[in-house]
Design an enzyme around this catalytic site. Structure first.
Site, PDB file in Angstrom:
ATOM      1  CB  SER A  21      -0.901   0.010   1.247  1.00  0.00           C
ATOM      2  OG  SER A  21      -1.542   1.268   1.357  1.00  0.00           O
ATOM      3  CB  THR A  68      -7.515  -0.906   0.446  1.00  0.00           C
ATOM      4  OG1 THR A  68      -7.419  -1.098  -0.954  1.00  0.00           O
ATOM      5  CG2 THR A  68      -6.506  -1.783   1.168  1.00  0.00           C
ATOM      6  CE  LYS A  72     -11.729   0.665  -1.413  1.00  0.00           C
ATOM      7  NZ  LYS A  72     -11.635   1.504  -2.614  1.00  0.00           N
ATOM      8  CG  ASP A 108     -12.308   5.321  -3.426  1.00  0.00           C
ATOM      9  OD1 ASP A 108     -11.197   5.695  -2.992  1.00  0.00           O
ATOM     10  OD2 ASP A 108     -12.707   4.143  -3.347  1.00  0.00           O
ATOM     11  CB  ALA A 135     -21.180  -2.421 -12.610  1.00  0.00           C
ATOM     12  NE  ARG A 159     -16.393  -9.640 -16.653  1.00  0.00           N
ATOM     13  CZ  ARG A 159     -15.371 -10.085 -15.941  1.00  0.00           C
ATOM     14  NH1 ARG A 159     -14.280 -10.513 -16.547  1.00  0.00           N
ATOM     15  NH2 ARG A 159     -15.420 -10.078 -14.625  1.00  0.00           N
ATOM     16  CB  THR A 160     -21.889  -8.773 -15.307  1.00  0.00           C
ATOM     17  OG1 THR A 160     -20.733  -9.614 -15.257  1.00  0.00           O
ATOM     18  CG2 THR A 160     -23.128  -9.565 -14.915  1.00  0.00           C
ATOM     19  CG  MET A 221     -10.660   4.401 -11.051  1.00  0.00           C
ATOM     20  SD  MET A 221     -11.917   3.795  -9.916  1.00  0.00           S
ATOM     21  CE  MET A 221     -13.217   4.977 -10.260  1.00  0.00           C
ATOM     22  CE1 TYR A 223      -3.509   2.987  -6.910  1.00  0.00           C
ATOM     23  CE2 TYR A 223      -1.150   2.599  -6.802  1.00  0.00           C
ATOM     24  CZ  TYR A 223      -2.404   2.549  -6.228  1.00  0.00           C
ATOM     25  OH  TYR A 223      -2.544   2.030  -4.962  1.00  0.00           O
TER      26      TYR A 223
END
Ligand code: NAP
Length: 285
Positions: A21, A68, A72, A108, A135, A159-160, A221, A223
Site C-alpha cells: 500500500s 482497501t 470496503k 474515492d 459496475a 461486462r455483466t 483508476m 495506477y
C-alpha cells in the site's frame, strides 16, 4: 518522523494484502511535513479479522482507518453512521472512530474529481456525458461523484450487463454491455476505467476509444503501471489522460484531515514519493 510518544495520534490502512500500500508513504510524509505528532500504519486483516479489528479499535484512541480491498463492503456494514457518499457507493474506504462509534465515508469520488481538476485542467463535468467502465465499488463511487458534480448523463458500461442495469436503476444513468461500448463513447467528455481489468493476470479488453471525441479525457483508476495499456491507447489517439495515482492522492487528502484535524500540507511532493515507492518514473522525468 518525530519520536512516537504516548500522545501520538495513530491511524492506518487495513486490507489484505497490504504490504505494498502507498497510503503509509503519503500520510507519513504529510505528517512529517506538517510537524504533527502522528503516525499512519498498515494493518493486514486475516481470517475474518477485519470486523474484530474494527470492534476492538473503535473503543481505543486509534483515530480511524482507511479500508482497501477486500473489506470496503465490510467497512460499510461495520459503521454506526454512514455518510451518503458511502451509502451511494455501497462501500466505505474511510472509518473514523469517535466515542466508541464508527463513522463511515467514501472519499474515492472526491479523489476522482480532484484528479481530473489536477490533470485535466478546465474539465467541467457539467459539459456532457461521461462513461464509467465497470459496475463495482469504484464505478459506483465514480458515478455518484459525477452526478453530484452536475454531470447531465452518466453511461455505465459493464461486462455483466445486469450489474450495470442495477447500478443505474439505483444511482441514475444508462446501462450498456461491453459490445455496445462504441455507442456509449459517442460524444463523451470523459471515459473512466473503473474495472479491475489490466491488473496482473486480468487481461483488459480492447475498448474502442477511437469512438470518443478528440477532446475526451480518459482516466484509469489502476495506477500500476502508472501508464496502463488503456491510458497508453488513449495517449496514442491524442486524448488527454488522468492517472489513478492522482486519484489515490486525492482520496487520501480528506482521510488525512479526518484523522489529524487539518488538511495535508502542500509543500511536500507526495506524488514523487509515491512514484519512487512504485519504482516508476513520472512522465518526462
Ligand atoms: P470490483 O468491485 O471488483 O469491480 C471490478 C469491475 O471490473 C467489475 O465491474 C467487473 O465486471 C470488471 N472486470 C473485471 N475484470 C474484467 C475484465 N477482464 N473485462 C471487463 N471487465 C472486467 O473492483 P473495484 O473496487 O470497483 O475497483 C476497480 C478498480 O479500481 C481496481 O483496479 C481498483 O484497484 C481501482 N481503484 C483505484 C482507486 C484509486 O484511488 N486509484 C480507488 C478505488 C478503486 P463484472 O461485473 O462483469 O465482474
Amino acid at each position: 518522523m518525530t519520536a512516537i510518544t504516548g500522545k501520538t495520534r495513530v491511524a492506518g490502512v487495513v486490507g489484505h494484502p497490504i504490504a505494498h500500500s502507498l497510503s503509509p508513504v503519503l500520510h507519513n510524509a504529510w505528517l512529517a511535513a506538517a510537524g504533527i505528532d502522528g503516525v499512519y500504519v498498515a494493518l493486514e486483516a486475516r481470517d475474518g479479522g477485519f470486523r474484530r479489528l474494527v470492534e476492538g479499535l473503535k473503543t481505543t484512541s486509534f483515530a480511524g482507518c482507511n479500508v482497501t480491498l477486500p473489506f470496503k463492503e465490510d467497512a460499510l456494514a461495520s459503521a454506526d453512521e454512514v455518510h451518503p457518499r458511502a451509502a451511494r457507493a455501497k462501500a466505505a474506504n474511510l472509518l473514523v472512530f469517535q466515542d466508541g462509534r464508527v463513522h463511515a465515508d467514501n472519499t474515492d469520488g472526491l479523489g476522482l474529481l480532484a484528479a481530473f481538476a489536477e490533470q485535466a485542467t478546465g474539465f467541467d463535468a457539467k459539459a456532457g456525458p461521461v462513461v464509467v467502465l465497470g459496475a463495482g465499488g469504484g464505478a459506483r463511487g465514480a458515478v455518484a461523484a459525477f452526478l453530484d458534480a452536475g454531470c447531465p448523463h452518466v453511461r455505465v458500461v459493464n461486462r455483466t450487463f445486469g450489474r450495470a442495469e442495477a447500478l443505474v436503476a439505483e444511482l441514475g444513468g444508462e446501462a450498456f454491455g461491453l459490445t455496445d461500448a462504441e455507442a456509449a463513447f459517442q460524444g463523451a467528455i470523459a471515459v473512466v476505467n473503473a474495472t479491475s481489468a489490466g491488473l496482473a493476470d486480468n487481461h483488459a479488453p480492447d475498448f474502442p476509444l477511437a469512438a470518443t471525441p478528440e477532446t475526451c479525457v480518459v482516466m484509469d483508476m489502476v495506477y500500476k503501471p502508472l501508464v496502463t495499456p488503456f491510458l497508453a491507447q488513449a495517449q496514442a489517439l491524442g486524448r488527454r489522460t488522468v492517472d489513478g495515482l492522482a486519484m489515490l492522492i486525492g482520496q487520501a487528502a480528506p482521510s488525512f484531515e479526518a484523522f489529524y484535524g487539518q488538511p495535508p500540507p502542500k509543500d511536500v511532493d507526495v506524488r514523487a514519493l509515491a512514484l519512487k515507492a512504485l519504482s516508476l518514473k513520472a512522465p518526462g522525468q
